[in-house]
Motif scaffolding. Structure first.
Motif, PDB file in Angstrom:
ATOM      1  N   PRO A  12      -3.512  11.974  -7.760  1.00  0.00           N
ATOM      2  CA  PRO A  12      -2.187  11.424  -8.291  1.00  0.00           C
ATOM      3  C   PRO A  12      -1.471  12.572  -8.903  1.00  0.00           C
ATOM      4  CG  PRO A  12      -4.134  10.548  -9.521  1.00  0.00           C
ATOM      5  CD  PRO A  12      -4.783  11.611  -8.694  1.00  0.00           C
ATOM      6  N   ILE A  13       0.019  12.285  -8.880  1.00  0.00           N
ATOM      7  CA  ILE A  13       0.941  13.222  -9.479  1.00  0.00           C
ATOM      8  C   ILE A  13       0.603  13.339 -11.195  1.00  0.00           C
ATOM      9  CG2 ILE A  13       3.293  13.595 -10.006  1.00  0.00           C
ATOM     10  CD1 ILE A  13       3.720  12.798  -7.038  1.00  0.00           C
TER      11      ILE A  13
ATOM     12  N   THR B 110       0.756  -1.365  -0.111  1.00  0.00           N
ATOM     13  CA  THR B 110       0.206   0.139  -0.204  1.00  0.00           C
ATOM     14  C   THR B 110       1.094   1.141  -0.142  1.00  0.00           C
ATOM     15  OG1 THR B 110      -1.822  -1.083   1.142  1.00  0.00           O
ATOM     16  CG2 THR B 110      -1.759   1.098   1.286  1.00  0.00           C
ATOM     17  N   LYS B 111       2.020   1.211   0.866  1.00  0.00           N
ATOM     18  CA  LYS B 111       2.786   2.602   0.905  1.00  0.00           C
ATOM     19  C   LYS B 111       3.364   2.618  -0.448  1.00  0.00           C
ATOM     20  CE  LYS B 111       3.384   2.264   5.773  1.00  0.00           C
ATOM     21  NZ  LYS B 111       4.266   2.262   6.953  1.00  0.00           N
ATOM     22  N   THR B 112       4.077   1.450  -1.056  1.00  0.00           N
ATOM     23  CA  THR B 112       4.528   1.560  -2.377  1.00  0.00           C
ATOM     24  C   THR B 112       3.626   2.075  -3.399  1.00  0.00           C
ATOM     25  OG1 THR B 112       5.856  -0.316  -1.736  1.00  0.00           O
ATOM     26  CG2 THR B 112       5.967   0.232  -4.323  1.00  0.00           C
ATOM     27  N   THR B 113       2.448   1.688  -3.385  1.00  0.00           N
ATOM     28  CA  THR B 113       1.351   2.140  -4.414  1.00  0.00           C
ATOM     29  C   THR B 113       1.234   3.744  -4.171  1.00  0.00           C
ATOM     30  OG1 THR B 113       0.258   0.085  -4.617  1.00  0.00           O
ATOM     31  CG2 THR B 113      -0.981   1.798  -5.212  1.00  0.00           C
TER      32      THR B 113
ATOM     33  N   THR C 268       4.160   8.137   1.029  1.00  0.00           N
ATOM     34  CA  THR C 268       3.612   6.774   1.411  1.00  0.00           C
ATOM     35  C   THR C 268       2.366   6.869   2.005  1.00  0.00           C
ATOM     36  OG1 THR C 268       4.782   7.204   3.537  1.00  0.00           O
ATOM     37  CG2 THR C 268       5.889   5.698   1.856  1.00  0.00           C
ATOM     38  N   THR C 269       1.538   7.885   2.286  1.00  0.00           N
ATOM     39  CA  THR C 269       0.406   8.021   2.674  1.00  0.00           C
ATOM     40  C   THR C 269      -0.548   8.561   1.639  1.00  0.00           C
ATOM     41  OG1 THR C 269       0.441  10.342   3.486  1.00  0.00           O
ATOM     42  CG2 THR C 269       1.087   8.877   5.042  1.00  0.00           C
TER      43      THR C 269
END
Length: 157
Positions: free
Chosen positions: A95-96, A78-81, A89-90
């Motif tokens: 989205p960027i 989840t943190k990687t996603t 990580t939160t």
């Protein structure tokens, strides 16, 4: 009289050249937009891979769990996603890269048992000025959008 004739010739020349000049300017802008988004995507995938490589194996064993899930690694998937989507990580609000979602991200161990995790992202790039190029009735419209794919492999420490 000769001066007004020259003004008319300049106006005709400008009318003929303006569409080509605008096409060149817009094509340069689209190319810059494409390169910026691809560079952003590859940086996000690399950063997420480095994070995942350092946090995927909290048990320090020789074999990763198959399949690797959040319960096995302190929410590392989840943190990687989130790192891929929002740059942190939160969870964030947007989205960027506009249009990138968690469904576009895949994390697998390949080959199995190798401790090598591969992050794959498939991002549907869309041009600024529209996804279709009109042919003014001379045929089908040309689709200008396409997928940008980025992959990053990291060995879990």
């Amino acid at each position: 009289m000769n001066f007004s004739l020259q003004k008319g010739v300049a106006a005709v020349e400008m009318t003929i050249l303006l569409p080509f000049m605008l096409l060149l300017v817009f094509a340069t802008g689209e190319l810059g937009h494409f390169l910026f988004q691809y560079n952003t995507l590859t940086k996000l995938v690399r950063d997420a891979g480095l994070y995942l490589g350092a946090h995927a194996d909290t048990r320090q064993t020789s074999i990763l769990p198959d399949p690797l899930e959040d319960d096995d690694c302190n929410d590392c998937i989840t943190k990687t996603t989130n790192l891929l989507l929002y740059g942190k990580t939160t969870a964030g609000t947007s989205p960027i890269l506009k249009g990138l979602s968690a469904a576009d991200i895949n994390i697998d161990e390949y080959p199995a048992g190798s401790r090598r995790l591969v992050i794959s992202v498939s991002y549907n790039w869309r041009p600024i000025l529209g996804e279709k190029l009109t042919t003014f009735g001379l045929g089908n419209e040309v689709d200008l959008s396409f997928n940008l794919n980025a992959h990053y492999a990291v060995t879990v420490l």
